[in-house]
Scaffold this motif. Sequence first.
Motif, mmCIF file in Angstrom:
data_model
loop_
_atom_site.group_PDB
_atom_site.id
_atom_site.type_symbol
_atom_site.label_atom_id
_atom_site.label_comp_id
_atom_site.label_asym_id
_atom_site.label_seq_id
_atom_site.Cartn_x
_atom_site.Cartn_y
_atom_site.Cartn_z
ATOM 1 N N THR A 151 -16.785 2.957 -3.264
ATOM 2 C CA THR A 151 -16.726 3.152 -1.822
ATOM 3 C C THR A 151 -17.073 1.865 -1.097
ATOM 4 O OG1 THR A 151 -17.560 5.343 -2.299
ATOM 5 C CG2 THR A 151 -17.467 4.721 0.012
ATOM 6 N N ALA A 152 -18.083 1.182 -1.614
ATOM 7 C CA ALA A 152 -18.521 -0.046 -0.957
ATOM 8 C C ALA A 152 -17.406 -1.084 -0.951
ATOM 9 C CB ALA A 152 -19.745 -0.597 -1.671
ATOM 10 N N VAL A 153 -16.756 -1.250 -2.092
ATOM 11 C CA VAL A 153 -15.682 -2.246 -2.160
ATOM 12 C C VAL A 153 -14.575 -1.894 -1.171
ATOM 13 C CG1 VAL A 153 -13.865 -3.171 -3.628
ATOM 14 C CG2 VAL A 153 -16.168 -2.932 -4.524
ATOM 15 N N LEU A 154 -14.232 -0.606 -1.138
ATOM 16 C CA LEU A 154 -13.173 -0.183 -0.224
ATOM 17 C C LEU A 154 -13.607 -0.373 1.228
ATOM 18 C CD1 LEU A 154 -11.965 2.992 -2.086
ATOM 19 C CD2 LEU A 154 -10.785 0.814 -1.877
ATOM 20 N N THR A 155 -14.885 -0.127 1.501
ATOM 21 C CA THR A 155 -15.376 -0.310 2.855
ATOM 22 C C THR A 155 -15.295 -1.775 3.253
ATOM 23 O OG1 THR A 155 -16.911 1.459 2.350
ATOM 24 C CG2 THR A 155 -17.252 0.294 4.421
ATOM 25 N N VAL A 156 -15.693 -2.637 2.345
ATOM 26 C CA VAL A 156 -15.635 -4.065 2.660
ATOM 27 C C VAL A 156 -14.188 -4.495 2.880
ATOM 28 C CG1 VAL A 156 -16.031 -6.367 1.729
ATOM 29 C CG2 VAL A 156 -17.781 -4.618 1.506
ATOM 30 N N LEU A 157 -13.296 -4.026 2.007
ATOM 31 C CA LEU A 157 -11.876 -4.345 2.194
ATOM 32 C C LEU A 157 -11.403 -3.853 3.556
ATOM 33 C CD1 LEU A 157 -10.301 -3.561 -1.280
ATOM 34 C CD2 LEU A 157 -10.259 -5.744 -0.086
ATOM 35 N N GLY A 158 -11.748 -2.599 3.862
ATOM 36 C CA GLY A 158 -11.332 -2.035 5.144
ATOM 37 C C GLY A 158 -11.941 -2.772 6.306
ATOM 38 N N GLY A 159 -13.115 -3.315 6.089
ATOM 39 C CA GLY A 159 -13.781 -4.001 7.190
ATOM 40 C C GLY A 159 -13.250 -5.393 7.426
ATOM 41 N N ILE A 160 -12.911 -6.131 6.373
ATOM 42 C CA ILE A 160 -12.563 -7.535 6.590
ATOM 43 C C ILE A 160 -11.133 -7.884 6.241
ATOM 44 C CG2 ILE A 160 -14.940 -8.312 6.302
ATOM 45 C CD1 ILE A 160 -14.225 -9.220 3.524
ATOM 46 N N ALA A 161 -10.452 -7.053 5.444
ATOM 47 C CA ALA A 161 -9.098 -7.419 5.040
ATOM 48 C C ALA A 161 -8.095 -6.589 5.832
ATOM 49 C CB ALA A 161 -8.910 -7.176 3.542
ATOM 50 N N GLN A 162 -7.451 -7.231 6.779
ATOM 51 C CA GLN A 162 -6.523 -6.488 7.628
ATOM 52 C C GLN A 162 -5.349 -5.965 6.804
ATOM 53 O OE1 GLN A 162 -3.864 -8.447 10.565
ATOM 54 N NE2 GLN A 162 -5.113 -7.360 12.050
ATOM 55 N N ILE A 163 -4.978 -4.744 7.058
ATOM 56 C CA ILE A 163 -3.826 -4.183 6.354
ATOM 57 C C ILE A 163 -3.024 -3.354 7.337
ATOM 58 C CG2 ILE A 163 -5.062 -2.138 5.497
ATOM 59 C CD1 ILE A 163 -3.459 -2.561 2.857
ATOM 60 N N ASN A 164 -1.728 -3.563 7.334
ATOM 61 C CA ASN A 164 -0.812 -2.790 8.160
ATOM 62 C C ASN A 164 -1.191 -2.778 9.648
ATOM 63 O OD1 ASN A 164 1.525 -1.353 8.323
ATOM 64 N ND2 ASN A 164 0.599 0.637 7.880
ATOM 65 N N PRO A 165 -1.225 -3.951 10.289
ATOM 66 C CA PRO A 165 -1.586 -3.998 11.714
ATOM 67 C C PRO A 165 -0.417 -3.529 12.582
ATOM 68 C CG PRO A 165 -1.075 -6.195 10.941
ATOM 69 C CD PRO A 165 -0.889 -5.285 9.770
ATOM 70 N N ILE A 166 -0.285 -2.229 12.726
ATOM 71 C CA ILE A 166 0.919 -1.653 13.321
ATOM 72 C C ILE A 166 1.103 -2.054 14.780
ATOM 73 C CG2 ILE A 166 1.123 0.337 11.817
ATOM 74 C CD1 ILE A 166 -0.227 1.632 14.523
ATOM 75 N N TRP A 167 0.007 -2.394 15.468
ATOM 76 C CA TRP A 167 0.181 -2.775 16.868
ATOM 77 C C TRP A 167 0.936 -4.094 16.995
ATOM 78 C CZ3 TRP A 167 -4.225 -2.286 14.113
ATOM 79 C CH2 TRP A 167 -4.919 -3.464 13.816
ATOM 80 N N GLN A 168 0.947 -4.875 15.886
ATOM 81 C CA GLN A 168 1.743 -6.104 15.914
ATOM 82 C C GLN A 168 3.210 -5.832 15.633
ATOM 83 O OE1 GLN A 168 0.003 -8.872 13.196
ATOM 84 N NE2 GLN A 168 -1.944 -8.944 14.297
ATOM 85 N N PHE A 169 3.484 -4.807 14.824
ATOM 86 C CA PHE A 169 4.874 -4.528 14.467
ATOM 87 C C PHE A 169 5.624 -3.875 15.616
ATOM 88 C CE2 PHE A 169 2.924 -3.646 10.066
ATOM 89 C CZ PHE A 169 2.788 -5.008 9.840
ATOM 90 N N GLY A 170 4.929 -3.038 16.353
ATOM 91 C CA GLY A 170 5.573 -2.333 17.451
ATOM 92 C C GLY A 170 6.171 -1.016 17.006
ATOM 93 N N GLN A 171 6.572 -0.246 18.002
ATOM 94 C CA GLN A 171 7.162 1.070 17.778
ATOM 95 C C GLN A 171 8.460 0.944 16.992
ATOM 96 O OE1 GLN A 171 6.607 4.264 18.519
ATOM 97 N NE2 GLN A 171 8.669 4.922 17.968
ATOM 98 N N TYR A 172 8.727 1.916 16.139
ATOM 99 C CA TYR A 172 9.989 1.908 15.402
ATOM 100 C C TYR A 172 11.149 2.210 16.328
ATOM 101 C CZ TYR A 172 13.822 3.301 12.433
ATOM 102 O OH TYR A 172 15.051 3.397 11.845
ATOM 103 N N GLN A 173 12.170 1.374 16.267
ATOM 104 C CA GLN A 173 13.419 1.668 16.940
ATOM 105 C C GLN A 173 14.516 1.461 15.914
ATOM 106 O OE1 GLN A 173 11.979 -1.026 19.895
ATOM 107 N NE2 GLN A 173 12.973 0.183 21.476
ATOM 108 N N PRO A 174 15.425 2.420 15.804
ATOM 109 C CA PRO A 174 16.425 2.343 14.733
ATOM 110 C C PRO A 174 17.199 1.030 14.728
ATOM 111 C CG PRO A 174 16.499 4.475 15.781
ATOM 112 C CD PRO A 174 15.529 3.654 16.572
ATOM 113 N N ALA A 175 17.366 0.403 15.874
ATOM 114 C CA ALA A 175 18.203 -0.794 15.927
ATOM 115 C C ALA A 175 17.418 -2.071 15.668
ATOM 116 C CB ALA A 175 18.902 -0.875 17.269
#
Lengths: 315, 516, 529
Positions: B281-305
Amino acid sequence: MSDEHQETTSEGPLPVASIDDPHMREAVGNPRRAENSIALFLVLGILGVGVFGAAYVQNWKPWTLGVSLGLGLFFLGFGLSAWGKYLMPQGPFSEARHALHSARAEREAISAALVERTGVVIRRRGMLGGLLATGFGIFGIVAIFPGLRSLGPLPGLTLTKTNWRRGSLLVDANGRAIHRDTLDPGGIVTVFPAGYEDNTQSQAVDQTVLIRVQFTDLVTEKGRATWAPEGYVAYSKLCTHAGCPVGLYERQLRLLVCPCHQSMFNIDDGAVPEFGPAPRPLPQLPLYIDALGFLRAQAPYDQPVGPGYWERTTT
Amino acid sequence: MSLAAPRTKRQAKSARGSYGRVGQVIDELDDRLGIAKGGRVFLDKIFPDHWSFLLGEIALYSFIVLIATGVFLTLYYVPSQTEVIYHGAYAPLRGLKVSEAYASTVNLSLFVRAGLLMRQMHHWAADVFLGAIVIHMARIFFTGAFRKPRELNWTIGLTLLTLSLANGFIGYSLPDDLISGTGLRIMFSIVLSIPFVGTYIAFWLFGGNYPGTVIIPRLFIIHVLILPAIIAALIGAHLFLLVRQKHTQFPGKGRTADNVVGSPMYPTFMAKTTGYMFMVTAVLTVLGGIAQINPIWQFGQYQPAKISYAVQPDWYMGWLDGALRIMPSWEFTAWGHTIPFVVLLPAVVFPGLIFTICYAWPAIERRFTGDNDIHHLLDRPRDRPKRTAAGAAMIALMLTLLGASATDVLANFFQVSLNEVLWTFRILVFIVPIVVGVFTWRICLEIQGGGADIGKRKRALIVTRSATGEYRTVETAPQPDDQHEELEPIEVPVKIDMTESDGDTAGEPGVRTVSR
Amino acid sequence: MPSPAQAAERAVGELDDRVGIAKGGRKVLDHIFPDHWSFMLGELAMYSFIVLVATGIFLTLYYVPSGSKLIYHGVYRPLDGQQMTDSYASTMHISFGVRAGLLVRQMHHWAADVFIGSIIVHMLRIFFTSAYRRPRDTNWVIGTSMLLLAIFNGYLGYSMPDDLMSGSGVRIGYSIMESIPFVGSYLVFFIFGGPYPRESVFIPRFFIVHVLIIPLLIIGLLGAHLMLVMRQKHTQWPGKHRTYRNVVGHPLWPNFAAKSAGLMLMVAGVLGLMGAFFQIDPIWQFGPYAASHASDAAQPDWYMLWLEGALRLMPNWEISGLGHTFVAVVFIPAVLMPALTFLGMYLLPAVERRLVPGQRPLQLLIPPRRRPVHTAVGVGAVTFYGLLTVAGTDDVLANFFHISLPDVVMTLQIAVVVLPFVAGTVAWLLCHDLERTTVPRVTRQPAVVVPSPRGGYELKVEEPTACLEDPEPIPVPASLVPSPVKDPPGSRANGQGDLDGEFAGAGDVDGDGRARHRSAERRDQAQER
């Protein structure tokens, strides 16, 4: 393999019964007839589920789906149950009910394992045990924080506020402003402060019921002399019991009735609860009529609207 | 901390109810459930100690983290494709049309306390979960732990892997951001490619043509309820079988096919494994805390085109993506029907084949070796060169495909044409597994030839000259750790005589003494 | 080509090699379930739950748990162009746009009502026959937890469509939570994400609790419940051959399996018919929820009526002072009363054990008439909650009987205090009467007057001659031999009956009439003490 089994079962040979044993007989005297009846039920069941398939594919009326599936399953089930009840070995059979508890030695053994091994560990390393318990304890407490506090904001003063302001224009659900001529005596309409009529969030707290009463009927409460111009009285529509909208209007009895728990409020007398579980009068919104003849609020509600809660201050 | 029993050890032996409150609780429980005997057997259950037996535990504990964080996320996520105008607190999105799923994911990432931590922990936990399963299965495979009687657990484990892969992919699709939407689009095409039934399945699954309005709510319920319930049930069965069949062990002193040597469940294994859970749990917490993964606000909303460059799925989908990329563009059209082999072969037939081989492996091996005996002792990989070679080849194949999923990135990085990279991988995917397999097989044989001493520390040789002038070569005296001696294992004692000395650790259950 | 029997033996052999199931498996197959109609109630609940899960999974594939607003343009014309939430619109779609959608929705709703109903009737059976006693007190506690969760989940499910009725229900729930002293307003803000209504927050949250968290808890508890039933074996009614030390009935395989699977199909079938014929929760008639709308005759599902009735009957007490308000009018009936109810249920086995000392673990059920005080308490409680349930529909009653609502409420307020005692007393008297007049079953056997050895006459009860109707139970045979065997070893339960006297302590009854009377006398003495 089967020899192995004989060896591993320590309880001796397993009981054997003759097929002629009365216990092995079917439970009904006339199994032939029972079999036929059960077969009939099963066939009906097959028909039912088959019809369900057809009804689904053909997109018949919803009730045909329910009837075919329901009858199909029922008949299948009935046939199966009847089979179990009438055509299987009638018994009765018995099973020994051994005392559940283990031998005293086994009881002591597990207690010993728990107590003595724990004793060995913790007595030797008491400090570690204490530290670990402290750590787990603190973790247990802090783990609640994201589970609770993240869920929502703190109430603060939110519950005491509505969107009614000094001078708010009264509009109905469609946004039409209320004029002094809108209602005849006895008329009723639900009003909101202008600009908030479309917002469910504010509707939930702002909803106010506006009734025009005969001015002569009105019992004016102390300090509320100017609140009901031309017989227009406005009360919060939120029941002071459980927050339902006080949506029923008994014109003859001059009562507002809550449909949820039947609290009744006297509209002539400051919406005092006449009957039912509501503990307080509905808060009254002070009104005035502006120069163009439209109704406006003199001031916000002087108390929180709706049901009581612990932080609600005395009125 | 107030343990009555040790203090009153004298009376403890004679008087009834000598185990204080614990004894009382046990008595009451035993009256109702009859747990005393079975409970003690469970407490005395032996778990062998070997680092490679911890891999499955990593998977288990990642799953627990997945559930804990997942429950948190469900309280904030809104599984709906309804489009709303974003009015939330994230300024760059304001006024844009977004789906509720996306808006709620952005909101829970950026504005719910501890929300981002939980989301990233969840994502990392999924990656670690699948990784741990794969490595755990590799351990099982190479040591032959899948052999009778454990084929059933191998099958359950493989099913767990399959379901987890599916659930990982579905979870990845839920935020409805640009990258996950692309993944869904590909999934729709893959389902479409199946002959005869593909179109129907795709339309039923998506409630119409892509994208429709129901796929997110549906995937949501599959992701949070249906698959996790099945996975949890299978884990239950997996652990039940593990306890029932008892753990395998490597051969060694006192370790036979008829026993298990290691630490008892209570308290040794329980302490170790609980601590281990916290560490995972600790390792996963540290990963979740410092290693960014899937920053969806940068990708933006899905649009088919819309599409983004360098779209990569999570690592565990990489092999499928790689297979899709290097497949030649074959498509078969006749009699008014189309079979898109270009999708069907790499994304449906190929994984189907791989999983079938895995499922069938215990039976395949049984057929080839004719070995239908019950095994509780593990193989050393070198002793089974063919199996080890096959496993290594499979891993090599997967890794090559994983590499192929990065063709565009590689082409860009090495400044070569994408076409060349593509062809390289098309060739490599056949050559690498064969080379690796043969190589592994040879190495295994080499190690076998190394003799029994292999793996033991070499001792220094001393050349001495005797008084008579004779030269002799002798080994140095054994040093600590050159070889460790183990005590003969004993059964876990039912009772411990508490009157014995306090400081002596020798002879205690589960404590391994190293002679120096 | 192996015969089916050989194939089965081989499959079992392979499995037994791996998992070792042969012995335990046979014990499970031989597990005896006693036959009595009242033992079917729990099965009814379980099978309703299975229907709930199956239909629920179907519904989740179409339902959209979202509070965002949209303009409706679906197939139901009367609501065309209205603003509503996604969840309401998707429920409309389930009802009108999805094949079999309405059927499944109504089956789900009916199954919930039947589920909770059968749990309650099942628990009443347990209570009145004293089956909750040790060692089954654990299972009583588990069952109570399942009832609590089921009622709560029923309420959440009812709130899912976001129609006018369910919205009112949520609104009341909000006010109820708000009334809790100290923490109420914090609690509602955490749960609802802010002041009421916040549909966009609470609908997804209620959804996940409804479909995931509580169902999993119920499944876990149900598993434990069944495991305990198997482990502790079922109770049975006292009767011939039924002793403290055995269970008489039919084995799991094949008799009970067939009957029980058949029952499951029948339950599903009946629920299907109910879903087809009886409209329930027609949300298109209520319309979407709007905070300022209210509907007359708004009733929750039947299992919430007792709370609704308590809310309606409670006098309007509210205490304010020192800057705080104690909302007794809501808190007492809707929080405190149910909390005490469930606390009472949880503590029942422990309290009863203290009040009636000297109990042995119970294996044979006690007929209700044999425990007048106990039965009276149960009848009183049933009356109390029944009256509260009636009070939940007081407006409908007033309308129907053309009585003024205040009169109805006043009557019910008095009745709810007085009638439980009346009903309890009547039950007590009835029990005593029944107990006194019941003829022991043993005398029904033919008795003849025969000359005694000493020259007088004495009454002799004839030994029952033909055993066909009530044969002596035997253990389930492991195998059948086609030819008659005179006395197969071990096929008879040996020593049955010798334990009767020994185990017929307080509360333990068996087929022996004398023992039964003796134990009844003892219990009366215990009660006098």
